[in-house]
Design a protein around this motif. Structure first.
Motif, PDB file in Angstrom:
ATOM      1  N   ALA A  74       0.828  -1.214   0.000  1.00 52.68           N
ATOM      2  CA  ALA A  74       0.000   0.000   0.000  1.00 52.68           C
ATOM      3  C   ALA A  74       0.857   1.257   0.000  1.00 52.68           C
ATOM      4  O   ALA A  74       0.567   2.240  -0.702  1.00 52.68           O
ATOM      5  CB  ALA A  74      -0.933  -0.004   1.210  1.00 52.68           C
ATOM      6  N   MET A  75       1.948   1.245   0.769  1.00 55.19           N
ATOM      7  CA  MET A  75       2.810   2.424   0.831  1.00 55.19           C
ATOM      8  C   MET A  75       3.612   2.588  -0.461  1.00 55.19           C
ATOM      9  O   MET A  75       3.981   3.704  -0.837  1.00 55.19           O
ATOM     10  CB  MET A  75       3.757   2.310   2.020  1.00 55.19           C
ATOM     11  N   THR A  76       3.858   1.485  -1.154  1.00 51.12           N
ATOM     12  CA  THR A  76       4.511   1.571  -2.457  1.00 51.12           C
ATOM     13  C   THR A  76       3.631   2.331  -3.434  1.00 51.12           C
ATOM     14  O   THR A  76       4.109   3.170  -4.214  1.00 51.12           O
ATOM     15  CB  THR A  76       4.809   0.163  -3.009  1.00 51.12           C
ATOM     16  N   VAL A  77       2.343   2.052  -3.392  1.00 49.78           N
ATOM     17  CA  VAL A  77       1.397   2.770  -4.247  1.00 49.78           C
ATOM     18  C   VAL A  77       1.419   4.260  -3.920  1.00 49.78           C
ATOM     19  O   VAL A  77       1.431   5.120  -4.817  1.00 49.78           O
ATOM     20  CB  VAL A  77      -0.027   2.201  -4.078  1.00 49.78           C
ATOM     21  N   GLU A  78       1.436   4.590  -2.627  1.00 49.67           N
ATOM     22  CA  GLU A  78       1.459   5.996  -2.207  1.00 49.67           C
ATOM     23  C   GLU A  78       2.734   6.690  -2.676  1.00 49.67           C
ATOM     24  O   GLU A  78       2.699   7.827  -3.155  1.00 49.67           O
ATOM     25  CB  GLU A  78       1.333   6.091  -0.684  1.00 49.67           C
ATOM     26  N   ALA A  79       3.874   6.014  -2.522  1.00 52.62           N
ATOM     27  CA  ALA A  79       5.149   6.595  -2.947  1.00 52.62           C
ATOM     28  C   ALA A  79       5.173   6.805  -4.456  1.00 52.62           C
ATOM     29  O   ALA A  79       5.653   7.842  -4.946  1.00 52.62           O
ATOM     30  CB  ALA A  79       6.302   5.687  -2.524  1.00 52.62           C
ATOM     31  N   ALA A  80       4.663   5.842  -5.202  1.00 54.72           N
ATOM     32  CA  ALA A  80       4.619   5.958  -6.657  1.00 54.72           C
ATOM     33  C   ALA A  80       3.718   7.109  -7.098  1.00 54.72           C
ATOM     34  O   ALA A  80       4.026   7.827  -8.052  1.00 54.72           O
ATOM     35  CB  ALA A  80       4.156   4.641  -7.286  1.00 54.72           C
ATOM     36  N   LYS A  81       2.603   7.307  -6.375  1.00 54.70           N
ATOM     37  CA  LYS A  81       1.710   8.422  -6.695  1.00 54.70           C
ATOM     38  C   LYS A  81       2.420   9.753  -6.502  1.00 54.70           C
ATOM     39  O   LYS A  81       2.315  10.668  -7.330  1.00 54.70           O
ATOM     40  CB  LYS A  81       0.462   8.365  -5.814  1.00 54.70           C
ATOM     41  N   ALA A  82       3.133   9.880  -5.399  1.00 52.70           N
ATOM     42  CA  ALA A  82       3.862  11.122  -5.130  1.00 52.70           C
ATOM     43  C   ALA A  82       4.925  11.365  -6.188  1.00 52.70           C
ATOM     44  O   ALA A  82       5.109  12.492  -6.662  1.00 52.70           O
ATOM     45  CB  ALA A  82       4.496  11.066  -3.738  1.00 52.70           C
ATOM     46  N   ALA A  83       5.629  10.318  -6.583  1.00 52.41           N
ATOM     47  CA  ALA A  83       6.645  10.459  -7.620  1.00 52.41           C
ATOM     48  C   ALA A  83       6.021  10.858  -8.951  1.00 52.41           C
ATOM     49  O   ALA A  83       6.594  11.659  -9.711  1.00 52.41           O
ATOM     50  CB  ALA A  83       7.421   9.152  -7.770  1.00 52.41           C
ATOM     51  N   SER A  84       4.837  10.323  -9.225  1.00 50.72           N
ATOM     52  CA  SER A  84       4.148  10.652 -10.481  1.00 50.72           C
ATOM     53  C   SER A  84       3.713  12.113 -10.508  1.00 50.72           C
ATOM     54  O   SER A  84       3.722  12.750 -11.561  1.00 50.72           O
ATOM     55  CB  SER A  84       2.938   9.737 -10.668  1.00 50.72           C
ATOM     56  N   ILE A  85       3.344  12.653  -9.351  1.00 54.63           N
ATOM     57  CA  ILE A  85       2.996  14.065  -9.271  1.00 54.63           C
ATOM     58  C   ILE A  85       4.192  14.924  -9.657  1.00 54.63           C
ATOM     59  O   ILE A  85       4.075  15.932 -10.352  1.00 54.63           O
ATOM     60  CB  ILE A  85       2.509  14.415  -7.850  1.00 54.63           C
ATOM     61  N   VAL A  86       5.369  14.490  -9.229  1.00 51.02           N
ATOM     62  CA  VAL A  86       6.595  15.248  -9.480  1.00 51.02           C
ATOM     63  C   VAL A  86       7.099  15.059 -10.904  1.00 51.02           C
ATOM     64  O   VAL A  86       7.458  16.028 -11.589  1.00 51.02           O
ATOM     65  CB  VAL A  86       7.692  14.817  -8.479  1.00 51.02           C
ATOM     66  N   ALA A  87       7.121  13.806 -11.363  1.00 43.98           N
ATOM     67  CA  ALA A  87       7.805  13.490 -12.612  1.00 43.98           C
ATOM     68  C   ALA A  87       6.879  13.160 -13.771  1.00 43.98           C
ATOM     69  O   ALA A  87       7.307  13.188 -14.926  1.00 43.98           O
ATOM     70  CB  ALA A  87       8.754  12.307 -12.383  1.00 43.98           C
ATOM     71  N   GLY A  88       5.612  12.850 -13.480  1.00 42.23           N
ATOM     72  CA  GLY A  88       4.731  12.307 -14.500  1.00 42.23           C
ATOM     73  C   GLY A  88       4.822  10.799 -14.471  1.00 42.23           C
ATOM     74  O   GLY A  88       5.909  10.231 -14.283  1.00 42.23           O
ATOM     75  N   SER A  89       3.710  10.129 -14.656  1.00 39.83           N
ATOM     76  CA  SER A  89       3.674   8.670 -14.525  1.00 39.83           C
ATOM     77  C   SER A  89       4.616   7.965 -15.497  1.00 39.83           C
ATOM     78  O   SER A  89       5.109   6.873 -15.204  1.00 39.83           O
ATOM     79  CB  SER A  89       2.245   8.160 -14.719  1.00 39.83           C
ATOM     80  N   GLU A  90       4.876   8.586 -16.648  1.00 39.43           N
ATOM     81  CA  GLU A  90       5.754   7.953 -17.636  1.00 39.43           C
ATOM     82  C   GLU A  90       7.205   7.872 -17.165  1.00 39.43           C
ATOM     83  O   GLU A  90       8.014   7.120 -17.713  1.00 39.43           O
ATOM     84  CB  GLU A  90       5.685   8.706 -18.975  1.00 39.43           C
ATOM     85  N   LYS A  91       7.548   8.633 -16.115  1.00 40.64           N
ATOM     86  CA  LYS A  91       8.916   8.623 -15.601  1.00 40.64           C
ATOM     87  C   LYS A  91       9.005   7.923 -14.245  1.00 40.64           C
ATOM     88  O   LYS A  91       9.992   8.090 -13.524  1.00 40.64           O
ATOM     89  CB  LYS A  91       9.449  10.053 -15.486  1.00 40.64           C
ATOM     90  N   VAL A  92       7.993   7.136 -13.930  1.00 44.63           N
ATOM     91  CA  VAL A  92       7.998   6.374 -12.684  1.00 44.63           C
ATOM     92  C   VAL A  92       7.807   4.899 -13.021  1.00 44.63           C
ATOM     93  O   VAL A  92       6.735   4.485 -13.464  1.00 44.63           O
ATOM     94  CB  VAL A  92       6.891   6.839 -11.721  1.00 44.63           C
ATOM     95  N   ASP A  93       8.849   4.116 -12.845  1.00 47.54           N
ATOM     96  CA  ASP A  93       8.803   2.674 -13.093  1.00 47.54           C
ATOM     97  C   ASP A  93       8.382   1.987 -11.801  1.00 47.54           C
ATOM     98  O   ASP A  93       9.119   2.036 -10.809  1.00 47.54           O
ATOM     99  CB  ASP A  93      10.170   2.171 -13.553  1.00 47.54           C
TER     100      ASP A  93
END
Length: 396
Positions: free
Chosen positions: A310-329
């Motif tokens: 669950a926290m991985t999903v949260e961290a990925a969401k935050a990274a996507s806000i910063v970088a855009g989902s296309e830059k978050v693997d």
């Protein structure tokens, strides 16, 4: 909070953090002995106006609490590591290490600067509910500083409910992030085996029990642990990195003892236990077959680093806000390197994320340097994560 702060302001904050980063880089310190680094961190946190600043955890660890202005909420911890490595820097940079045989070859200087910058902005804005605990940890490089901080009450003392970490990744583009749910970094154990035999004249080997031959056969036999005793889809690495023997260069003498050392990496706790058991059986039986005996010094290392789903999903969401989902693997391959943030993730839900360091030298390389262009992205990630976890329904 993060959404209202202009890009220009973040770039200005990152430029300030770059100065801190290079100061830390020039003055590397090892393990728990980080007086200069801890002093710099403490001084900055005081300047920022953090609510509570505590030093001395794990000798030189520094912790600060930042209270939000939006009422009660959960308490989350953002953690970085501060220590350097016992290596000689070969970068020829104007801000290269001033200390002989010490350098920041893993980017902990950058990790520290990014978290300091995030703390500055969080203490200034405070537009979140609950509390943010910023953790500046010593002794990640072999000293298990995270475990020591936990033993000294870090998590309970500050009421920490979630923990998050970030590490730079050479080869991953600057401005990109990578993460995966579950095991993301391996558990790493070390060993040193002393093989005792019977020395003698090399012309009469039948009168000796040759520990050199026993060592050679043991090294080969140990490779069967990964190739024949574990599931091929369950990663295991057995690396022999140390071999010592002989009698001061006397090439016609069979020594009475040799020593073999190395490391074993696993991605599963059950496998880790099985591998240690098999290791002991292989070493004992192989050396015995050559008339020798083995003394095994098994040195347990860091556990497997396991991201909470669950926290991985949260961290990925935050990274996507910063970088855009296309830059978050979100399915980044697990690495066989190890990390003592694993101790914190054993106690609290959270996640470790990789941040791109661009086309730099590898970690633990004498030519490595943290990429300052990554700072603005790392700071933005920390701010977005806090905004996400401690604002609105997330903070209730």
């Amino acid at each position: 909070m993060t959404t209202d702060r202009s890009h220009a302001s973040l770039l200005s904050l990152a430029e300030e953090a770059k100065i801190w980063r290079r100061t830390i880089h020039q003055n590397p310190e090892l393990l728990f002995d980080l007086p200069k680094t801890a002093a710099l961190v403490s001084e900055k946190l005081k300047q920022f106006g953090c609510d509570e600043i505590i030093g001395g955890l794990a000798k030189t660890g520094v912790v600060a609490v930042i209270n939000g202005n939006l009422g009660p909420g959960r308490t989350i911890a953002l953690r970085c590591d501060m220590d350097a490595l016992p290596m000689s820097e070969q970068t020829n940079l104007p801000y290269a290490s001033k200390v002989e045989n010490m350098m920041h070859a893993c980017g902990h200087d950058g990790h520290t600067a990014m978290l300091l910058a995030a703390a500055k902005q969080l203490a200034e804005s405070r537009d979140f509910a609950g509390k943010v605990v910023v953790v500046f940890q010593p002794a990640e490089e072999g000293g298990a500083g995270a475990r020591v901080m936990i033993e000294e009450g870090l998590l309970d003392r500050f009421g920490i409910e979630e923990v998050y970490g970030m590490h730079n990744c050479p080869g991953l583009d600057v401005g990109s992030f990578a993460i995966r749910s579950g095991p993301i970094m391996a558990g790493g154990d070390r060993f040193l085996v002393t093989i005792k035999g019977k020395g003698g004249h090399a012309a009469y080997p039948h009168l000796s029990h040759d520990p050199v031959l026993a060592a050679g056969q043991t090294i080969v036999a140990l490779q069967a642990i990964a190739s024949r005793f574990t599931n091929p889809f369950d990663p295991v690495v057995v690396s022999i990195t140390y071999l010592e023997g002989g009698n001061g260069g006397a090439l016609n003498v069979i020594p009475s003892a040799t020593r073999v050392g190395g490391t074993i990496r696993t991605m599963n706790a059950q496998t880790r236990r099985m591998v240690e058991e098999r290791f002991r059986e292989v070493v004992t039986a192989t050396t015995k077959s050559f008339g020798c005996e083995a003394e095994i010094d098994w040195r347990p290392g860091y556990p497997v680093t396991v991201n909470d789903p669950a926290m991985t999903v949260e961290a990925a969401k935050a990274a996507s806000i910063v970088a855009g989902s296309e830059k978050v693997d979100t399915n980044w391959p697990a690495t066989m390197g190890s990390e003592d943030f694993s101790y914190m993730l054993e106690k609290r839900p959270g996640a470790m994320i990789w941040i791109g360091n661009g086309n730099s030298a590898d970690l633990h390389n004498q030519a490595y340097d943290f990429n300052d262009d990554a700072i603005v992205h790392g700071v933005s990630y920390w701010l977005a994560l806090v905004d996400q976890r401690l604002n609105g329904s997330a903070g209730e």
